[in-house]
Design an enzyme around this catalytic site. Structure first.
Site, PDB file in Angstrom:
ATOM      1  N   GLU A 165       0.824  -1.210   0.000  1.00 52.25           N
ATOM      2  CA  GLU A 165       0.000   0.000   0.000  1.00 52.25           C
ATOM      3  C   GLU A 165       0.859   1.262   0.000  1.00 52.25           C
ATOM      4  O   GLU A 165       0.578   2.213  -0.740  1.00 52.25           O
ATOM      5  CB  GLU A 165      -0.952   0.005   1.198  1.00 52.25           C
ATOM      6  CG  GLU A 165      -2.017  -1.076   1.154  1.00 52.25           C
ATOM      7  CD  GLU A 165      -3.019  -0.896   0.031  1.00 52.25           C
ATOM      8  OE1 GLU A 165      -3.189   0.235  -0.472  1.00 52.25           O
ATOM      9  OE2 GLU A 165      -3.651  -1.897  -0.345  1.00 52.25           O
ATOM     10  N   ASN A 176       1.041   3.877  -3.091  1.00 52.05           N
ATOM     11  CA  ASN A 176       0.717   5.294  -2.901  1.00 52.05           C
ATOM     12  C   ASN A 176       1.805   6.188  -3.492  1.00 52.05           C
ATOM     13  O   ASN A 176       1.496   7.194  -4.130  1.00 52.05           O
ATOM     14  CB  ASN A 176       0.532   5.623  -1.418  1.00 52.05           C
ATOM     15  CG  ASN A 176      -0.854   5.299  -0.914  1.00 52.05           C
ATOM     16  OD1 ASN A 176      -1.727   4.883  -1.662  1.00 52.05           O
ATOM     17  ND2 ASN A 176      -1.048   5.481   0.381  1.00 52.05           N
ATOM     18  N   ARG A 233      -9.184   3.911  -7.534  1.00 54.52           N
ATOM     19  CA  ARG A 233      -8.510   3.722  -6.255  1.00 54.52           C
ATOM     20  C   ARG A 233      -9.569   3.721  -5.164  1.00 54.52           C
ATOM     21  O   ARG A 233     -10.499   4.529  -5.186  1.00 54.52           O
ATOM     22  CB  ARG A 233      -7.485   4.830  -6.001  1.00 54.52           C
ATOM     23  CG  ARG A 233      -6.484   5.084  -7.124  1.00 54.52           C
ATOM     24  CD  ARG A 233      -5.771   3.872  -7.633  1.00 54.52           C
ATOM     25  NE  ARG A 233      -5.054   3.162  -6.614  1.00 54.52           N
ATOM     26  CZ  ARG A 233      -4.465   1.994  -6.828  1.00 54.52           C
ATOM     27  NH1 ARG A 233      -4.511   1.421  -8.008  1.00 54.52           N
ATOM     28  NH2 ARG A 233      -3.843   1.378  -5.864  1.00 54.52           N
TER      29      ARG A 233
END
Length: 162
Positions: A46, A50, A122
């Protein structure tokens, strides 16, 4: 004993799995549980995603992306993501850093379901997953300069003593 590692790689989606596996390999000698390993791999995934998607806008040179483009855009470099890990006394510290666009409002960005990239479908759950799967999470960001995500996970040492 303190042990450290650092990897720096191009901010392209293909490298997200590399980062996940590298961190997992770094802690393997501690014999983490399947759950601990899954938590760490997910949180790293994650954080790196990002950086790639939000920090650098998933940039690639047009030729790399398989698109026709003007000559001035053929050499766009995707940027770099740095993943550093420190392991001491069964406690893993992970730091994922980029020098991308940064985050205007970190508190808002950490709200579940908030995303600045709905066009890429997303979910806005990245920080929520990091927070849920790690024992501690800190995010520092300066717009225009980048973002640093620090995560902590204790491995095989029971509950935190407060």
């Amino acid at each position: 004993m303190k042990n450290e590692m650092e990897i720096i790689f191009d901010a392209v989606s293909d490298n997200e799995s590399f980062a996940r596996v590298a961190v997992a390999a770094f802690i393997t000698h501690l014999n983490p549980t399947v759950e601990e390993m899954a938590d760490i791999r997910t949180a790293v995934s994650e954080a790196v995603t990002n950086s790639i998607i939000h920090g650098y806008g998933n940039l690639q040179g047009c030729e790399t992306a398989g698109r026709d483009c003007p000559p001035e855009q053929k050499d766009i470099h995707p940027g770099k993501v740095r993943v550093g890990c420190t392991l001491e006394n069964g406690i893993l510290h992970i730091e994922v850093t980029d020098t991308g666009t940064g985050i205007e409002d970190v508190e808002k960005a950490m709200e579940p379901l908030y995303t600045t990239r709905p066009d890429l479908e997303r979910s806005g759950m990245g920080f929520a997953f990091m927070e849920a799967f790690m024992d501690d999470l800190e995010v520092e960001s300066v717009p225009g300069k980048g973002t640093k995500v620090r995560m902590v996970k204790k491995i095989g040492i029971g509950e935190w003593i407060v």
